[in-house]
Write a protein that holds these residues in place. Structure first.
Motif, mmCIF file in Angstrom:
data_model
loop_
_atom_site.group_PDB
_atom_site.id
_atom_site.type_symbol
_atom_site.label_atom_id
_atom_site.label_comp_id
_atom_site.label_asym_id
_atom_site.label_seq_id
_atom_site.Cartn_x
_atom_site.Cartn_y
_atom_site.Cartn_z
ATOM 1 N N HIS A 1 0.847 -1.189 0.000
ATOM 2 C CA HIS A 1 0.000 0.000 0.000
ATOM 3 C C HIS A 1 0.880 1.237 0.000
ATOM 4 N N PHE A 2 0.520 2.220 -0.835
ATOM 5 C CA PHE A 2 1.180 3.531 -0.797
ATOM 6 C C PHE A 2 0.131 4.493 -0.271
ATOM 7 N N GLY A 3 0.150 4.784 1.030
ATOM 8 C CA GLY A 3 -0.927 5.605 1.596
ATOM 9 C C GLY A 3 -2.245 4.911 1.313
ATOM 10 N N PRO A 4 -3.181 5.638 0.709
ATOM 11 C CA PRO A 4 -4.491 5.028 0.445
ATOM 12 C C PRO A 4 -4.498 4.101 -0.780
ATOM 13 N N VAL A 5 -3.420 4.119 -1.574
ATOM 14 C CA VAL A 5 -3.404 3.317 -2.819
ATOM 15 C C VAL A 5 -2.994 1.884 -2.515
ATOM 16 N N ARG A 6 -3.893 0.951 -2.878
ATOM 17 C CA ARG A 6 -3.560 -0.466 -2.699
ATOM 18 C C ARG A 6 -2.980 -0.979 -4.010
ATOM 19 N N ALA A 7 -1.677 -0.768 -4.183
ATOM 20 C CA ALA A 7 -1.023 -1.175 -5.440
ATOM 21 C C ALA A 7 -1.077 -2.690 -5.579
ATOM 22 N N LEU A 8 -0.927 -3.407 -4.461
ATOM 23 C CA LEU A 8 -1.100 -4.862 -4.436
ATOM 24 C C LEU A 8 -1.932 -5.194 -3.208
ATOM 25 N N ASP B 1 10.960 -5.654 -17.230
ATOM 26 C CA ASP B 1 9.889 -4.676 -17.065
ATOM 27 C C ASP B 1 9.613 -3.978 -18.397
ATOM 28 N N GLU B 2 8.601 -4.418 -19.107
ATOM 29 C CA GLU B 2 8.244 -3.864 -20.417
ATOM 30 C C GLU B 2 9.485 -3.656 -21.272
ATOM 31 N N PRO B 3 10.308 -4.690 -21.483
ATOM 32 C CA PRO B 3 11.609 -4.469 -22.108
ATOM 33 C C PRO B 3 11.534 -4.081 -23.579
ATOM 34 N N GLY C 1 -1.717 -6.833 -17.414
ATOM 35 C CA GLY C 1 -2.873 -6.090 -16.908
ATOM 36 C C GLY C 1 -2.775 -4.645 -17.330
ATOM 37 N N PRO C 2 -3.866 -3.902 -17.152
ATOM 38 C CA PRO C 2 -3.860 -2.506 -17.579
ATOM 39 C C PRO C 2 -2.921 -1.653 -16.730
ATOM 40 N N SER C 3 -2.615 -0.478 -17.223
ATOM 41 C CA SER C 3 -1.734 0.447 -16.524
ATOM 42 C C SER C 3 -2.237 0.681 -15.093
ATOM 43 N N GLY C 4 -1.338 0.602 -14.127
ATOM 44 C CA GLY C 4 -1.696 0.891 -12.742
ATOM 45 C C GLY C 4 -2.217 -0.312 -11.971
ATOM 46 N N CYS C 5 -2.224 -1.526 -12.560
ATOM 47 C CA CYS C 5 -2.802 -2.681 -11.861
ATOM 48 C C CYS C 5 -1.841 -3.284 -10.843
ATOM 49 N N GLY C 6 -0.575 -2.851 -10.854
ATOM 50 C CA GLY C 6 0.359 -3.321 -9.830
ATOM 51 C C GLY C 6 1.476 -4.222 -10.332
ATOM 52 N N LYS C 7 1.602 -4.372 -11.645
ATOM 53 C CA LYS C 7 2.607 -5.296 -12.216
ATOM 54 C C LYS C 7 4.029 -4.913 -11.812
ATOM 55 N N THR C 8 4.367 -3.639 -12.054
ATOM 56 C CA THR C 8 5.737 -3.202 -11.766
ATOM 57 C C THR C 8 6.014 -3.260 -10.269
ATOM 58 N N THR C 9 5.013 -2.929 -9.478
ATOM 59 C CA THR C 9 5.186 -2.997 -8.022
ATOM 60 C C THR C 9 5.557 -4.423 -7.612
ATOM 61 N N LEU C 10 4.876 -5.402 -8.185
ATOM 62 C CA LEU C 10 5.161 -6.798 -7.839
ATOM 63 C C LEU C 10 6.567 -7.198 -8.291
HETATM 64 P P1 ATP Z 1 2.124 0.537 -15.756
HETATM 65 O O1 ATP Z 1 1.796 -0.473 -16.812
HETATM 66 O O2 ATP Z 1 1.510 1.875 -16.054
HETATM 67 O O3 ATP Z 1 3.578 0.619 -15.419
HETATM 68 P P2 ATP Z 1 1.642 -1.067 -13.392
HETATM 69 O O4 ATP Z 1 0.614 -2.119 -13.506
HETATM 70 O O5 ATP Z 1 3.053 -1.485 -13.473
HETATM 71 O O6 ATP Z 1 1.335 0.092 -14.428
HETATM 72 P P3 ATP Z 1 2.354 0.005 -10.822
HETATM 73 O O7 ATP Z 1 3.458 0.860 -11.333
HETATM 74 O O8 ATP Z 1 2.719 -1.230 -10.114
HETATM 75 O O9 ATP Z 1 1.358 -0.342 -12.012
HETATM 76 O O10 ATP Z 1 1.428 0.899 -9.897
HETATM 77 C C1 ATP Z 1 0.291 0.411 -9.202
HETATM 78 C C2 ATP Z 1 -0.370 1.546 -8.434
HETATM 79 O O11 ATP Z 1 0.471 1.967 -7.375
HETATM 80 C C3 ATP Z 1 -0.643 2.779 -9.281
HETATM 81 O O12 ATP Z 1 -1.865 3.334 -8.842
HETATM 82 C C4 ATP Z 1 0.514 3.678 -8.943
HETATM 83 O O13 ATP Z 1 0.155 5.040 -9.123
HETATM 84 C C5 ATP Z 1 0.775 3.349 -7.492
HETATM 85 N N1 ATP Z 1 2.189 3.518 -7.122
HETATM 86 C C6 ATP Z 1 3.238 2.814 -7.600
HETATM 87 N N2 ATP Z 1 4.395 3.212 -7.028
HETATM 88 C C7 ATP Z 1 4.069 4.203 -6.156
HETATM 89 C C8 ATP Z 1 4.819 5.020 -5.246
HETATM 90 N N3 ATP Z 1 6.128 4.880 -5.118
HETATM 91 N N4 ATP Z 1 4.134 5.918 -4.512
HETATM 92 C C9 ATP Z 1 2.794 6.041 -4.627
HETATM 93 N N5 ATP Z 1 2.032 5.302 -5.450
HETATM 94 C C10 ATP Z 1 2.649 4.392 -6.209
#
Ligand code: ATP
Length: 361
Positions: free
Chosen positions: A15-22, A161-163, A39-48
């Motif tokens: 979680h990033f504050g209120p954002v549940r990235a995963l 990561d999206e190479p 998954g679509p942009s913002g779904c949490g792939k890169t975070t994982l």
């Molecule tokens: P993309 O395809 O656009 O890269 P993604 O699926 O990889 O998207 P992530 O980058 O994992 O998505 O982000 C998931 C969510 O977490 C998004 O809402 C993003 O804004 C938020 N997020 C990611 N990193 C941070 C951070 N360091 N601080 C705050 N929010 C973050």
């Protein structure tokens, strides 16, 4: 023989504050597989991916690599290596020095270093380019240097990561095939992040489809396409018609339903339909529908009117209005030499096999 897991993701949240990235992600990735996070942009792939690499820590849950908990283990001590979207190669170093960069701390004998660099370059088809300046490379060659630089470290898992996203379409398609071949030949686990469904389908052994920090389905490309587990997955991967249907009878194996525009259909039951569901949605791919001229309604055949037709070379997409259904049904037909595009307004018969109708939640 069951293949052991190289990565286990157990109840991981970030979680990033209120954002549940995963949000409570569970996943097992097998040794030697090409696995994609889609998954679509913002779904949490890169975070994982960053949690697996050790660039970030989970808010809850645990990542295991090769059976070992990674909590507190820094990125440089993990058996992983990452290839980034923007290559991150050093412009002032030549190809050989870029590729050797990660090995400098190991203080290898010059001969050994040279042989490791040349075998890494061979893997990515850049044999003999050691002395070329990084600035003198094409986009595709830069991406290969980035791959060689990661592979030379002999990781157990390569994280990508999206190479290919910076490459143009033709080169990207060529690199997809090469990357797949490379993964097969080196035999290590590749985990690819992509938002491009075609890329994931072409390259992967298995794909995890993610939405809003959660995993909807993990399956082979074929299974994801043929048996999507949710409406979201069905709509994200390939084209899909969604048909509202009222359940008339449900047994353990079969559902009889009145489908808008298609009439009474009998379909195989799926786990994702609850026992007491009275309304369901059925999915059918546009290419699983047939279209013929004339009006021949009957079992698994309905009559409609073409509202629009779009010729795409190898296929034609038709949109067909059916009585009892608001949105036109999409039908795609592979074009043969004799094929003539049917005009808008033509009365046609649409045929379907109930086996191609997938109940969705
Ligand atoms: P993309 O395809 O656009 O890269 P993604 O699926 O990889 O998207 P992530 O980058 O994992 O998505 O982000 C998931 C969510 O977490 C998004 O809402 C993003 O804004 C938020 N997020 C990611 N990193 C941070 C951070 N360091 N601080 C705050 N929010 C973050």
């Amino acid at each position: 023989m069951t293949v052991p897991n190289i990565i286990e993701i157990n109840g991981v949240s970030r979680h990033f504050g209120p954002v549940r990235a995963l949000d409570g992600v569970d996943m097992q990735i097998r040794e030697g597989e090409f696995f994609s996070l889609l998954g679509p942009s913002g779904c949490g792939k890169t975070t994982l991916l960053r949690l697996i690499a050790g660039f970030d820590d989970p808010t809850a849950g645990e990542v295991l690599i090769a059976g070992e908990a990674m909590t507190g283990v820094p990125a440089n001590l993990r058996p992983t290596n990452m290839v980034f979207q923007n290559y991150a190669i050093f412009p002032h170093l030549n190809v050989g020095r870029n590729v050797a960069y990660g090995l400098r701390k190991l203080r290898l004998a010059p001969d050994e270093l040279k042989s490791r660099v040349s075998s890494a370059l061979e893997m990515v088809d850049l044999t003999g380019l050691e002395d070329r300046g990084a600035e003198e490379l094409s986009g595709g060659q830069r991406q290969r240097v980035a791959l060689a630089r990661a592979l030379i470290m002999r990781p157990k898992v390569l994280l990508l990561d999206e190479p290919l996203s910076a490459l143009d379409k033709k080169l990207r398609e060529q690199m997809q095939i090469e990357l797949r071949r490379l993964q097969r030949s080196v035999g290590i686990t590749f985990i690819l992040v992509t938002h491009d469904q075609h890329e994931a389908l072409t390259m992967s052994d298995r794909i995890a489809v993610m939405f809003e920090g959660k995993v909807d389905q993990i399956a082979s490309p074929n299974e994801l396409y043929e048996r999507p587990a949710s409406r979201a997955v069905a709509g994200f991967i390939g084209g899909m018609n969604f048909i509202d249907a009222a359940v008339k009878k449900k047994t353990a194996n079969q559902i009889t339903a009145e489908a808008a525009g298609l009439g009474t259909v009998v379909v195989a039951s799926e786990d994702n339909v609850s026992d007491d569901a009275s309304e369901i949605v059925l999915g059918i791919r546009p290419e699983r529908l047939s279209i013929s001229t004339g009006k021949k309604a009957g079992k698994n055949r309905v009559v409609g009117t073409i509202s629009d037709a779009a010729f795409f070379g190898e296929v034609t997409h038709y949109y067909v209005d059916l009585p009892g259904r608001q949105e036109p049904l999409a039908v795609s037909v592979s074009n043969s030499a004799e094929h003539e595009t049917l005009p808008a307004g033509a009365k046609v018969t649409i045929g379907f096999d109930p086996k191609s109708l997938v109940p969705l939640d």
